[in-house]
Each structure stands twice: as C-alpha cells, then as structure tokens.
Write a protein that holds these residues in place. Structure first.
Motif, PDB file in Angstrom:
ATOM      1  N   UNK A  79       3.033   2.793  11.050  1.00 36.38           N
ATOM      2  CA  UNK A  79       2.698   3.910  10.072  1.00 36.38           C
ATOM      3  C   UNK A  79       1.380   4.179   9.875  1.00 36.38           C
ATOM      4  N   UNK A  80       0.508   3.228  10.849  1.00 30.43           N
ATOM      5  CA  UNK A  80      -0.877   3.205  10.587  1.00 30.43           C
ATOM      6  C   UNK A  80      -1.560   3.229   8.986  1.00 30.43           C
ATOM      7  N   UNK A  81      -1.115   2.037   8.270  1.00 31.50           N
ATOM      8  CA  UNK A  81      -1.589   2.110   7.012  1.00 31.50           C
ATOM      9  C   UNK A  81      -3.067   1.720   6.935  1.00 31.50           C
ATOM     10  N   UNK A  82      -3.503   2.463   6.064  1.00 33.98           N
ATOM     11  CA  UNK A  82      -5.287   2.198   5.744  1.00 33.98           C
ATOM     12  C   UNK A  82      -5.308   1.014   4.811  1.00 33.98           C
ATOM     13  N   UNK A  83      -4.237   0.631   3.856  1.00 35.41           N
ATOM     14  CA  UNK A  83      -4.386  -0.504   3.105  1.00 35.41           C
ATOM     15  C   UNK A  83      -2.971  -1.099   3.315  1.00 35.41           C
ATOM     16  N   UNK A  84      -2.909  -2.448   3.482  1.00 29.64           N
ATOM     17  CA  UNK A  84      -1.667  -3.057   3.858  1.00 29.64           C
ATOM     18  C   UNK A  84      -1.585  -4.504   3.026  1.00 29.64           C
ATOM     19  N   UNK A  85      -0.348  -4.611   2.376  1.00 27.26           N
ATOM     20  CA  UNK A  85      -0.269  -5.537   1.193  1.00 27.26           C
ATOM     21  C   UNK A  85       1.017  -6.421   2.016  1.00 27.26           C
ATOM     22  N   UNK A 141       2.307   5.041  -0.748  1.00 26.43           N
ATOM     23  CA  UNK A 141       2.645   5.210   0.880  1.00 26.43           C
ATOM     24  C   UNK A 141       1.945   6.342   1.306  1.00 26.43           C
ATOM     25  N   UNK A 142       2.364   7.566   0.555  1.00 26.20           N
ATOM     26  CA  UNK A 142       1.572   8.880   0.985  1.00 26.20           C
ATOM     27  C   UNK A 142       0.063   9.079   1.165  1.00 26.20           C
ATOM     28  N   UNK A 143      -0.394   8.070   0.321  1.00 25.33           N
ATOM     29  CA  UNK A 143      -1.817   7.992   0.601  1.00 25.33           C
ATOM     30  C   UNK A 143      -2.528   6.723   1.337  1.00 25.33           C
ATOM     31  N   UNK A 144      -1.453   6.147   1.957  1.00 23.65           N
ATOM     32  CA  UNK A 144      -1.962   5.108   3.094  1.00 23.65           C
ATOM     33  C   UNK A 144      -1.840   3.588   2.728  1.00 23.65           C
ATOM     34  N   UNK A 145      -1.302   3.509   1.440  1.00 20.33           N
ATOM     35  CA  UNK A 145      -0.979   1.897   1.111  1.00 20.33           C
ATOM     36  C   UNK A 145       0.523   1.483   1.255  1.00 20.33           C
ATOM     37  N   UNK A 146       0.404   0.895   2.477  1.00 15.06           N
ATOM     38  CA  UNK A 146       1.866   0.230   2.747  1.00 15.06           C
ATOM     39  C   UNK A 146       2.033  -1.186   2.240  1.00 15.06           C
ATOM     40  N   UNK A 147       3.379  -1.797   2.080  1.00 14.28           N
ATOM     41  CA  UNK A 147       3.443  -3.007   1.851  1.00 14.28           C
ATOM     42  C   UNK A 147       4.559  -3.697   2.396  1.00 14.28           C
ATOM     43  N   UNK A 148       4.804  -5.025   2.664  1.00 18.12           N
ATOM     44  CA  UNK A 148       6.023  -5.836   3.067  1.00 18.12           C
ATOM     45  C   UNK A 148       6.142  -6.888   2.419  1.00 18.12           C
TER      46      UNK A 148
END
Lengths: 505, 359
Positions: A415-421, A327-334
């Motif tokens: 949270x403005x992810x740069x990658x979202x899974x 998450x700290x480097x922009x990969x978020x997931x749901x």
C-alpha cells in the motif's frame, strides 16, 4: 570418564498433519551443557515436553542413568530430577517470590524456612532474589530468576531451559551464563534450547541440531563455524539482507512527549516518549518484553490515544486519529500478534485484505465490497511476497507463522506507506522468511518510507536499523546511530543492568 | 476408544450438515420420549412433522399457520443473527417484541376511530422504534459502563412484561371491554389491521417484511462493509479495532437492529394474528428465535428454513396435544432438544472423530 545421564532413543511423535519428532536419538552426558538447536517448528519443544512428561511419544524410549524412564506427568519428571524453565513463565504476579515458589513444590516448607533457602541458594548461584518481593514488581529477568531458583531448589540432575535469553539484556545473559557454568561444574547437566548460534558456541559443550522433526547432526559447537551451524539448522544458505546507506530525508513523523497509561494492570505506561522518523531511515526500538512496546505500538497505530503529548504526520496533528484515519494519510502499521490482531484466523486471505487495505486499494465503494479487487490484491500480496498457500481462499489461520507474517507485512508494504510502524516483524518466523521480511523493510526504506521497527531481537535491529533506542519502563533512551553502538552500550540502554548486579560466583 | 482430533480448518461440509443431523437425532430422541409416554413414536412424529402440511383434514388450517408462526420467528432471528455474529448477545428480543407491539398499538389506538392510509405505516415506524429504543438500553449501558448485555437485555424482558400487564389493564384498556383487561381488537379497525396479502395463505404484511429482511441481511452480510465489520468484530475483536471499527457504533448497530426487527415482529403480531394487547400477548417468540438463529447457522437463508421448521414444530405440537393428548411442554422440550443436539453436532465441524485403540 563420560557418563550418560539421559539417553534418547528413536523418539517419534506425530500430530495431525505434522511430524513433530521423527526417530530422534542422542545422549546427554552428566555435567555437560547440551544445546538443542533448530528453527521454529523443528521439533525442539515437542522433544522437551516428552522429556518433561507433558507429552507421550508415539514410539521410542528414554533411559535415565541407564534405567527406562517414562514420565507420565511433570511431577514424575521432577521427582526423577528433571527441572524445566519455560520460555513463558507461569508465575502469579500478585504473589510474592516465596509464595510463587512454594506453589510449584510438592511438599513446601513453611514460608520463613523457604525464604531463607531462596536467599541462600539464589546468592550462591549469583542470582540474588528477595523472597518477599511481589512478582509483579520484578523485571522479566527477575521473573526468570524466580523460575530458575524454583528449579534449583529441587537439586535437579538435568535442567532444561527453553530459549532463556530471548527476554534478557546482554548483561543479564552474562550473569545467567555464569550461573549455568557453575551448575555444570557441580555436575548438573543442562539442556539448552535456542536458535541463537553465537550463544551456543560460547556456552555449550555439545549441540544437537534438529530440522523438520529430524536430527541433523550432533556436533561440538566450539569447533563448528556459525555459518555451518546456520546451514545445518536451516538446510540451505541464507542471503543476508543488503543495506544501502542513503542520506536521511525530511522528518515524516514527529512524536512529541507522549504519555499513555497502559490499559492492562501489569502493563507499562509510556512516559515522555519523544522521537522523529525520517524519510529513508529505520529507527529500531529494542528493549526487554513488557517495557512499553505494545503500548507504544498502540499509540502509533491509533488503537489507543495518548493522554499527553502529540503525534504529527507531515505537519498534520494525528494524535486523536483512529487507525483508519491514519492509514488514509499514509501511516500504516503491523502488530506483533498475527492471529487475531493483524489478521482474523477464520477469514480467508481475501477477506483479510479488507482489515487494512480498504481505503488505499478502493476495495469498498459506497459501502459495498468489491470482492474481485480484494481477491486481486490478496493474490498480488501472495505473489510478490512469496506467501506459500494453496490459494487466496484459504483462511489466515491455515498458514504457517512465517507465511502469514509475510502476508501481513506484504499487505501493508504494497500500500506504499510513507510511515510504517512494525512490532516484532520476524517473531516466530523461520530464518528464510525472516530474512525476506527484513529485506522488504530495507527496500521500503530505500524507497523513501520512514520506518519504526520495535523488536526484541537485537541482531535484527543491528542488521536493519539506522538508529537505535531502547524502551525501559515505558521511557525511551537516547537515540543513537546503530553503527556507533557496542553490545555493552546497548545493554546499558536497555537498562536491565541497574537492578541486576553481578555477584561473585 | 473414540478420539477427537482438531481439524486445521472448520469443515464447511459439517457446518451445513450438522443442522440436518441435529433434526434427525431430535426426531429419534423425541420418538423414544413419546414411546415411553405410551404413544406410537412413528405416529407422533408423523403428526408433528407431516400431518400439519399434508393431512387433508388439518392442512387447510395448518398451512397458513406455518407462515403466521414463521414470520415473527424469522424477523426476530435475522435481527439477532447480526449481534450473534459480532459477539453481542441480545437475549432480550422478547422484551423488544413486547415494546414494539405496545408502541404500534398505541399509535393505532391514539387515532381510533379515524380511518387513514397513513396509520398503518405510522404503526410500522412506531413498532420498529419501540423495539429499537428497548434494545438501545443494553447497548448504551454496555458501551458506556461495560455492563453485560446478556443480563441487562434478559432482565429488561421482565420489565417489558410488567409494562405490558400495566398498559393492558390501564392506558390501553378497551373502554368498551366490560372491564376485561386488554386493548381494542385492531383486527376490527380497518386502518390498523395487519391483513393477509393473499387470502388463506397466512401471508400477512409481517411475513412479507420477514422475507424482505432475509434478502437484505444476505446482501449486508455478504457484500457490505458493515456486514464484514460485524463478522470481523465477532471473530477477532482486536483485529476489528485495528481495522478502525468503532466498537460503540457496532454494539449500538447490532442491538438496535435486532431490537427494531423484534419490535416490528411484535407490531405485526398485535395488529394481525393476535389483534389486541393483552397480559399474555407475548408467547415466547423472542426466545425461540434464538434457536432459529443458531439452527440456521446465523445465515439468512438458513434462518429462513429453520424458521419454517420451528414454526412447524409449534403447529405440529398443538396437533399432537389435540390428537394424542401429549403435554404442552413436550413441544418446548422438542425445541430445546433441537438446540442441544445442534450445539453437540457442531463438534464435528471443528473436530474429526477417530475410532481406534490409540492410547
């Protein structure tokens, strides 16, 4: 001459705080495929449970062949000739097909006779099934066959099917429909529950539409447009998400030759999964449930580490990063499961922001929680994503599925992810919420995020994804441009067709 | 007919009300019990709950005892509440309590008869360490080998009791004790004695520590991310993994802190009210603290209050034995009933009871 098989008269059922069924009346005729259409929470399941003897109505009655019918238990319903195939199968994975079927019978014959019978019935209906096979080895489509054959062995007058195609590939759906039409020609009635409109228009003779526990209308689906059906089901018009076609940006996430052994016994291990996610593009991953979707999600979110291969984010090797480091480097997931995985049911929405937004929103400083900031963030999500709740103090568990899903997706997107899974973004969500979630994903991608959507809803993937690939047995198919694919190709990619051949009906 | 209807959300009102209802039902059932034993129930209840605090002839002795008994109970229960909130079930606080006492007493006896201001602080550290290490055993076994911490921590109580029996007859035995088992009395060793901070109040260092722990645990649970992670792990383990909480660290934290606090309680007991290591040193505080933790709703303030209440039943129970000749087991029965009724009345927090002829 049309003969009424089951008359449903003024059925009502109330649960605490919810009117599940309110004065529902309609008839099912002998030898018809009758659709029961409605959104999640419209009362379809409750009504079916009443017919199958699992739930007692508060008022109203049923007539079967003109005789009052009040099943107290499912076995009474079965004796009266009603059989049901549930959405979630009740099968023992470690037992054989024949053993599973005999467990569901009141007076099972011996295994050899039963095996012969299973073989003959399954072949005559175009659903070949090997009685000696262990259920754990069968695909989801195969397991559904076990459930269907179990019902057919009782020679039912009414076969109830609860969302049977949600787990099937397009080819398997065709096979199933042929079977159902054969049953109809033999005089069996089918009550077919679904929210897929095209399917119903293709298969069903009559459709009864439920909304919020009430009957809206009974119509002939062939003569009613899909749009009209959708409007009756939802009660309002729905805006389809808009998709802009932007050129792909640079590669954000590079997944290289991932292999990961599943933690659960009947789970699916990932083998050599490779793909790239690019800025501004959505990759859709389809496939029948249980083909490695959960494992793929866990490996990408960081909840599980792969044994082989590597994952790179923007050039950083994140293969052994935990969810927070990612998450700290922009990969978020749901994740798919909202309650208990994406959110803690007994915690307030404010507390639930801390699960994923702790770092990006600076909700914690030197170990201490900034409750004011958490509350402000929760309220921002509620406002921006139109989450219907009395307030941020309410628990996640008190929200409806659609509203909680909007909260969960909104919490990540803001949270403005740069990658979202995201896994199953609109599973069990009403149509209006689903459409707004899809729009939010498209907007996020237009703003430059790279997105991976894992879903079993093919229509959803076709609507929002730029590229499509399918998971089958833990392996990823070729990645194709969504726009170039036909339904048939998709079915072949999902790979379910190879072990389920069509027999002449 | 009665009908239970699930509430959409837990009723906050009932969460706080049910302990009071449980106490009331326990008093009524206890009264019936005493009546069948041939005693006047009202008198018995009065002797247990009222006389220790307000009867002029007993209060001067009993009131300080209230804090003496409540101190260790609160200290242990606060530690347990962390684990219970996280779904880590430490049932072996009794063993950690014993090890804390042995470690603390060992430090004191190693320095005997030297006098120094440093000895007591060293004993405090040793006591916490003893309990912590004993709590670490089930924690590491659970984290590494996925053993059941309930069984392991409980079994370790019996191991600890055997160690206690061994050292009180061997290693730590008083050389001037005429061969009787048991260590020197630390109350007679000024540098190691846990004395009352305020005379005749029962307020010794351990009670002070218990009160400070209540405040600290309140802050950790309501304001600190560690407290949040503990609660998240207990309520939704998958969500806590998704949030990036390290499960091993969490288990070690919960069992370690409850072990350390139980060890502290043991150390303060051996250097204070008990004075010496003996074979029967442990008196079940580690088990009773489980009741205290649940009766207090795993909430620091609640644990503080329930610790005092359970301490009262101890003192009142002794008084009832003295005055009415009630059997000693009746007070354990009383405490057991309290937990039983509490768990029963918890039903109201999750369910509404409807009375009606609805089929």
């Amino acid at each position: 001459m049309i003969k009424k098989l089951l008359e449903i008269n003024g059925i009502s059922k109330t649960y605490p705080g919810v009117i599940a069924n309110s004065d529902i009346s309609f008839n099912i005729n002998t030898g018809e495929v009758h659709a029961l259409l409605g959104e999640n929470g419209a009362g379809k399941s409750t009504l079916v449970k009443i017919i199958y003897g699992l739930v007692k109505p508060d008022s109203g009655n049923l007539l079967l062949n003109g005789v009052p019918f009040r099943p107290g238990t499912p076995s009474e319903a079965r004796k009266a000739g009603i059989a049901m195939v549930f959405q979630h199968f009740s099968l023992f994975e470690a037992l054989s097909v024949a053993e599973n079927i005999s467990l569901g019978m009141d007076n099972p014959p011996n295994q050899r006779d039963l095996g012969k019978k299973i073989k003959s019935v399954s072949e005559s209906y175009g659903l070949p099934l090997d009685p000696a096979k262990t259920v754990g080895e069968l695909s989801v489509g195969g397991r559904q066959r076990v459930e269907i054959i179990r019902c057919l062995l009782q020679n039912p007058k009414l076969l109830v099917m609860d969302e049977p195609t949600s787990v099937l590939t397009p080819q398997e759906v065709d096979i199933l429909f042929k079977t159902l039409l054969k049953l109809r020609s033999e005089g069996t009635s089918i009550l077919y529950i679904s929210h897929k409109l095209e399917e119903i228009r293709k298969l069903c003779d009559t459709a009864t539409i439920l909304r919020l526990g009430k009957k809206v209308d009974t119509c002939t689906p062939e003569k009613t447009s899909t749009k009209k059906l959708a409007e009756m089901m939802v009660g309002s018009t729905i805006k389809a998400p808009e998709k802009l076609n932007k050129p792909a940006g640079r590669v954000m996430l590079n997944v290289n030759n991932i292999c990961c052994v599943s933690k659960s016994q009947f789970g699916t291990s990932l083998t050599n999964v490779t793909f790239d996610l690019r800025q501004g593009k959505i990759l859709g991953i389809g496939g029948v449930a249980g083909n490695g979707q959960d494992e793929l999600f866990a490996v990408l979110s960081g909840e599980q580490f792969s044994q082989h291969g590597s994952i790179g984010l923007n050039g950083i090797n994140i293969t052994k990063f935990n969810p927070n480091q990612r998450r700290k480097i922009g990969l978020l997931s749901a994740p798919e499961e909202r309650l208990g995985h994406a959110a803690a049911p007994n915690m307030s929405l404010i507390e639930n922001t801390l699960i994923t937004a702790e770092n990006s929103q600076n909700l914690v400083s030197r170990g201490f929680i900034d409750w004011k900031k958490s509350k402000a963030f929760a309220e921002k999500v509620i406002k921006k994503f139109d989450v219907r709740t009395p307030g941020s103090q309410n628990t996640a568990g008190s929200l409806s599925g659609g509203n909680l899903q909007k909260f969960v997706i909104g919490r990540e997107i803001l949270q403005n992810p740069s990658v979202f899974i995201v896994n199953q973004p609109t599973w069990g969500v009403d149509a209006a919420a689903a459409s707004s979630i899809r729009q939010a994903l498209l907007t996020l991608s237009e703003n430059g995020a790279a997105i991976l959507v894992i879903s079993q809803d093919l229509d959803e993937l076709l609507e929002i994804s730029d590229q499509f690939a399918a998971l089958n047995g833990g392996a990823l198919s070729r990645i194709e441009k969504t726009a170039d694919l036909s339904m048939e190709q998709i079915g072949l990619m999902m790979g379910g067709a190879k072990d389920l051949e069509v027999h002449n009906v | 007919m009665f009908k239970l209807e699930k509430r959409p959300e837990q009723s906050q009102k009932w969460i706080y009300l049910s302990p009071f209802l449980a106490v009331l039902i326990t008093m009524i059932s206890g009264g019936i019990l005493f009546a069948t034993l041939g005693e006047n129930p009202f008198e018995a209840i009065r002797i247990i709950f009222w006389d220790p605090l307000f009867d002029p002839s007993f209060a001067s002795y009993s009131r300080p005892q209230l804090l003496v008994k409540a101190g260790p109970l609160i200290l242990i229960a606060i530690g347990l509440s962390f684990g219970f909130k996280a779904g880590v079930w430490n049932i072996g606080a009794e063993g950690q309590y014993i090890l804390g006492a042995i470690f603390g007493a060992s430090v004191a006896l190693a320095f005997y008869p030297m006098e120094s201001k440093l000895i007591f602080p060293l004993m405090i550290i040793a006591g916490a360490l003893g309990g912590f290490l004993w709590g670490l055993i089930p924690a590491l076994l659970k984290a590494k080998l996925n053993t059941n911490e309930i069984l392991v921590s409980l079994m370790l109580v019996y191991v600890a009791e055997s160690i206690l029996a061994s050292v009180s007859q061997g290693l730590l035995k008083n050389p001037d004790g005429y061969g009787f088992p048991g260590s020197r009395n630390l109350q007679n060793y000024a540098s190691a004695a846990n004395v009352e901070i305020i005379a005749n109040s029962g307020m010794h260092w351990g009670v002070l520590f218990a009160f400070i722990t209540v405040i600290f645990s309140y802050i950790i649970l309501t304001k600190h991310i560690q407290g949040f992670n503990i609660q998240l792990t207990g309520q939704a383990p998958r969500a806590s993994k998704f949030a990036g909480v390290n499960p091993t660290a969490n288990i070690v934290f919960c069992l370690g802190i409850s072990g350390a606090l139980a060890g502290l309680a043991g150390m303060f007991e051996v250097s204070g009210p008990s004075g010496q290591i003996t074979i029967e040193f442990n008196s079940g505080y580690g088990f009773t603290a489980i009741i205290v933790a649940f009766l207090g709703r795993l909430h620091p303030i609640g644990i503080f209050l329930s610790g005092l209440l359970i301490a009262l039943t101890y003192i009142g129970g002794e008084l009832a034995q003295l005055m009415l000749g009630l059997p000693g087991a009746s007070i354990q029965l009383f405490q057991g009933m309290l937990l039983f009724f509490l768990l029963a009345t918890d039903l109201f927090a999750n369910y509404k009871v409807k009375i009606g002829a609805n089929k």
